[in-house]
Design an enzyme around this catalytic site. Sequence first.
Site, short mmCIF file in Angstrom:
data_model
loop_
_atom_site.label_atom_id
_atom_site.label_comp_id
_atom_site.label_asym_id
_atom_site.label_seq_id
_atom_site.Cartn_x
_atom_site.Cartn_y
_atom_site.Cartn_z
N ARG A 103 0.86 -1.18 0.00
CA ARG A 103 0.00 0.00 0.00
C ARG A 103 0.89 1.23 0.00
O ARG A 103 2.09 1.13 0.24
CB ARG A 103 -0.97 0.00 1.18
CG ARG A 103 -0.30 0.05 2.55
CD ARG A 103 -1.35 0.09 3.67
NE ARG A 103 -0.71 0.09 4.97
CZ ARG A 103 -1.37 0.08 6.13
NH1 ARG A 103 -2.69 0.07 6.14
NH2 ARG A 103 -0.73 0.08 7.27
N ASN A 141 -4.53 8.58 4.64
CA ASN A 141 -4.40 7.82 5.88
C ASN A 141 -2.94 7.85 6.31
O ASN A 141 -2.05 7.52 5.52
CB ASN A 141 -4.81 6.36 5.66
CG ASN A 141 -4.91 5.60 6.97
OD1 ASN A 141 -5.71 5.94 7.84
ND2 ASN A 141 -4.07 4.59 7.14
N GLU A 142 -2.70 8.27 7.53
CA GLU A 142 -1.33 8.29 8.07
C GLU A 142 -0.33 8.73 6.99
O GLU A 142 0.57 7.97 6.58
CB GLU A 142 -0.96 6.92 8.62
CG GLU A 142 -1.81 6.51 9.80
CD GLU A 142 -1.29 5.27 10.53
OE1 GLU A 142 -0.54 4.50 9.94
OE2 GLU A 142 -1.65 5.11 11.71
N GLU A 298 -7.22 5.49 15.91
CA GLU A 298 -6.87 4.07 15.86
C GLU A 298 -6.12 3.67 17.11
O GLU A 298 -5.21 4.36 17.56
CB GLU A 298 -5.93 3.76 14.68
CG GLU A 298 -6.55 3.78 13.32
CD GLU A 298 -5.51 3.40 12.26
OE1 GLU A 298 -4.58 2.63 12.56
OE2 GLU A 298 -5.63 3.90 11.14
N TRP A 306 2.26 -6.33 13.64
CA TRP A 306 3.42 -5.75 12.95
C TRP A 306 4.66 -5.57 13.80
O TRP A 306 5.67 -5.09 13.32
CB TRP A 306 3.04 -4.44 12.26
CG TRP A 306 2.23 -3.45 13.07
CD1 TRP A 306 0.88 -3.30 13.02
CD2 TRP A 306 2.72 -2.49 14.01
NE1 TRP A 306 0.48 -2.31 13.89
CE2 TRP A 306 1.59 -1.79 14.51
CE3 TRP A 306 3.98 -2.14 14.50
CZ2 TRP A 306 1.70 -0.76 15.45
CZ3 TRP A 306 4.08 -1.12 15.44
CH2 TRP A 306 2.95 -0.45 15.89
N GLU A 346 -3.01 -8.13 7.27
CA GLU A 346 -3.34 -7.76 8.65
C GLU A 346 -4.32 -8.74 9.31
O GLU A 346 -5.00 -8.39 10.27
CB GLU A 346 -3.84 -6.31 8.69
CG GLU A 346 -2.74 -5.35 8.28
CD GLU A 346 -3.07 -3.88 8.50
OE1 GLU A 346 -4.11 -3.43 7.98
OE2 GLU A 346 -2.29 -3.20 9.17
N LYS A 347 -4.35 -9.98 8.80
CA LYS A 347 -5.35 -10.91 9.34
C LYS A 347 -5.08 -11.31 10.80
O LYS A 347 -5.98 -11.71 11.51
CB LYS A 347 -5.53 -12.14 8.46
CG LYS A 347 -4.31 -12.97 8.18
CD LYS A 347 -4.65 -14.08 7.20
CE LYS A 347 -3.42 -14.84 6.75
NZ LYS A 347 -2.44 -14.02 6.00
N PHE A 348 -3.81 -11.16 11.25
CA PHE A 348 -3.54 -11.48 12.66
C PHE A 348 -3.77 -10.28 13.57
O PHE A 348 -3.61 -10.38 14.78
CB PHE A 348 -2.10 -11.99 12.82
CG PHE A 348 -1.93 -13.42 12.37
CD1 PHE A 348 -2.37 -14.47 13.16
CD2 PHE A 348 -1.38 -13.70 11.14
CE1 PHE A 348 -2.22 -15.78 12.74
CE2 PHE A 348 -1.23 -15.01 10.70
CZ PHE A 348 -1.66 -16.06 11.50
C1 GLA Z 1 -2.05 1.88 10.86
C2 GLA Z 1 -2.96 2.00 9.66
C3 GLA Z 1 -4.04 0.97 9.65
C4 GLA Z 1 -3.54 -0.36 10.10
C5 GLA Z 1 -2.95 -0.22 11.47
C6 GLA Z 1 -2.48 -1.52 12.06
O1 GLA Z 1 -2.41 2.65 11.91
O2 GLA Z 1 -3.53 3.28 9.55
O3 GLA Z 1 -4.55 0.89 8.34
O4 GLA Z 1 -2.58 -0.83 9.22
O5 GLA Z 1 -1.83 0.61 11.37
O6 GLA Z 1 -2.06 -1.38 13.38
#
Ligand code: GLA
Length: 679
Positions: A103, A141-142, A298, A306, A346-348
């Site tokens: 991404r 996003n971020e 979040e 991660w 991110e399935k875990f």
């Molecule tokens: C970030 C992203 C999310 C996700 C989370 C996982 O904050 O914005 O899309 O990947 O990490 O912790």
Amino acid sequence: MHYGADYNPEQWPREIWPDDVRLMREAGVTMVSLGIFSWSRIQPAEGRFDWEWLDEIIGLLHEGGIRVDLATATASPPPWASAAYPEMLPRDADGSIFWPGSRQAFAPSSPVYRRLASELVTALAERYARHPAVVLWHVNNELGCHLNYDYSDSARDHFRRWLERKYASIEALNHAWGTDFWSQRYTAFDQIVPPRKAPYSINPTSVLDFKRYTSDTLLELYVMERDIIRAAGATQPITTNFMGAFPPADYWKWAAEVDVIADDNYPDPNDPESFRGAAFARELMRGLKPGVPWILTEQSTNALNWRPTNPPKAPGQMAALSAQAIGRGADGIMFFQWRQSRRGSEKFHSAMVPQAGLETRTWKEVVELGGQLAQLPDLPDVSSHARVALVFDWENWWAIGGRDHPVPLDYLALAHRWHAALHRLHLSIDIVNTTSDLSAYSLVVAPQQYLLGDEGAATLTAYVAQGGSLFVSAFSDVVDEDDAFREGGFIVGLREALGVALEDFGALVPPETLTTPDSAGETATHIEGDGPGQSEAPLDGPAGRIVGQYLAEELIVQDAEILGRFTEGRTAGRAAFTRKSFGDGHGYYLATIPDDDGMLAVLRWLAGEAGVTAEIEGLPPRVEIARRGSILTVINHGTDPVSVDVPGTDVLSGSTAVRRELGAFGWCFIDTGGVLGAR
Ligand code: GLA
């Protein structure tokens, strides 16, 4: 109080959507962030949009009374975009391409990316600007999260234009960068490249400017989208999610552009002290827009995916960390993500609805917290009434992190350690920058402020003159905004307020490089007079004997009182800790960086001098308090039960018993009824 999560319904068959909405209601969810990574579904091909699914899910959420934080979906361009326009892909400092398949594979400066993103946001905003479900806009996003720095050709071109705007003439740039050293003199802006891989140390001011450029370029993306949304007639607040103290983005500068501060925060459950770092992030967020509540956009309900290892949160820890955010001004508690993914990277990662189902601790805690948040009254006053401020400054972070310094210093780690010491003392703390309004504070702590601009120096000096206590410690006031030494040696900007100058920095062997245990199994400490290998510099002063690390500076005391002296090593007998009375206040200077115990001792002593006391004295170490208007948040971040005396009314239970019993990760909000004075 918002409660919810990132909602990625495109991962699931539509039959699940009504069930999602039903479960959201059961959990007390009030808002979801929708469409963050939906670009490829919204726009399957250039010029073609598919709104049908998005209309449907927004409609379902609306019918269910769930509000929408609508994302602009620009965070991850679809494969068709980079296939058609490979020039939009970013590159690292070696020139390697970041390919699609993950991404965020876009160069923030890329004109093609900007055009495609603008087209998407225009279409999206025109369609949903007036939709009654949409209460907030979530840009990208971020921004910059994975791709901290881009060195592509579009970055090169954009950097040149940014430099032209900043310097106007190439002569001005040559002066600022000191290009007469090493034959770096430029005769045109178009000769400049970003700090790509080079044979040796790259011009430090060029690197600093590249970091400023990167922060500004990421911010341009936000502003571009925000302006499109507004132009489409949207009246809702607009934001983008920050990442705490995130290196590439100077959020002091960004804060002015967003309507509401939003932050993502993931404390490490493996680290029992990580709640202090979380407190730092929340204080930073509160300080970015003083007086305005922010949103925790979040966090995780439970384990992450991660970190190298991803343990579960302890029972109750998720709610305790949520209470910590609310206590420091958050008006929204949200998670990544609503329903745990079944496929993909991110399935875990935990979610509000776990893969393991609803008979789980996670779901129970999610529902319980939703119920508690729903009971909370409005908490409009986010002020901390803190009388202690800690300076945290991105420009300084970028500059101090450069190479070729007397000793490598990790500014963020140091800022966290200074903050942790204040936090351990249970003081209310605000995080500020060097140009903030400091008039409310009795004590301002400015650690390792290596780069200090003219305005910052003037603000801090005026603060002391007007009666404040300023505490500055080693490797501060070394360079100006150009990362250049000032005329007149070192500690020039604050000379008046501190009364000291510097002869030499006196680098010590940094503690992190001392890895050889001695015969007793201890890490070696060498203090051999003025011999080599000195790693510690003990000093005696009003805070007792403390141990200095990293630097034992050779101070020149011009016009200050000596409070403490180094006792051993090459600076033995020289001044280590000084105080100058200046105007109505005091300027303190410590010529080293203490170990953790030393930080605690020095700050405890300074707080006493400044007349600052804890909100509640004598709290156990893992118990923290935060003040939000008249509400005191008390949290036990430890696993042993504690009891704490706090007069007032428990906002959730109504209890007025002064003794509050808090089990493992227990917390309460106590309305003190405005009886608190300034601490
Ligand atoms: C970030 C992203 C999310 C996700 C989370 C996982 O904050 O914005 O899309 O990947 O990490 O912790």
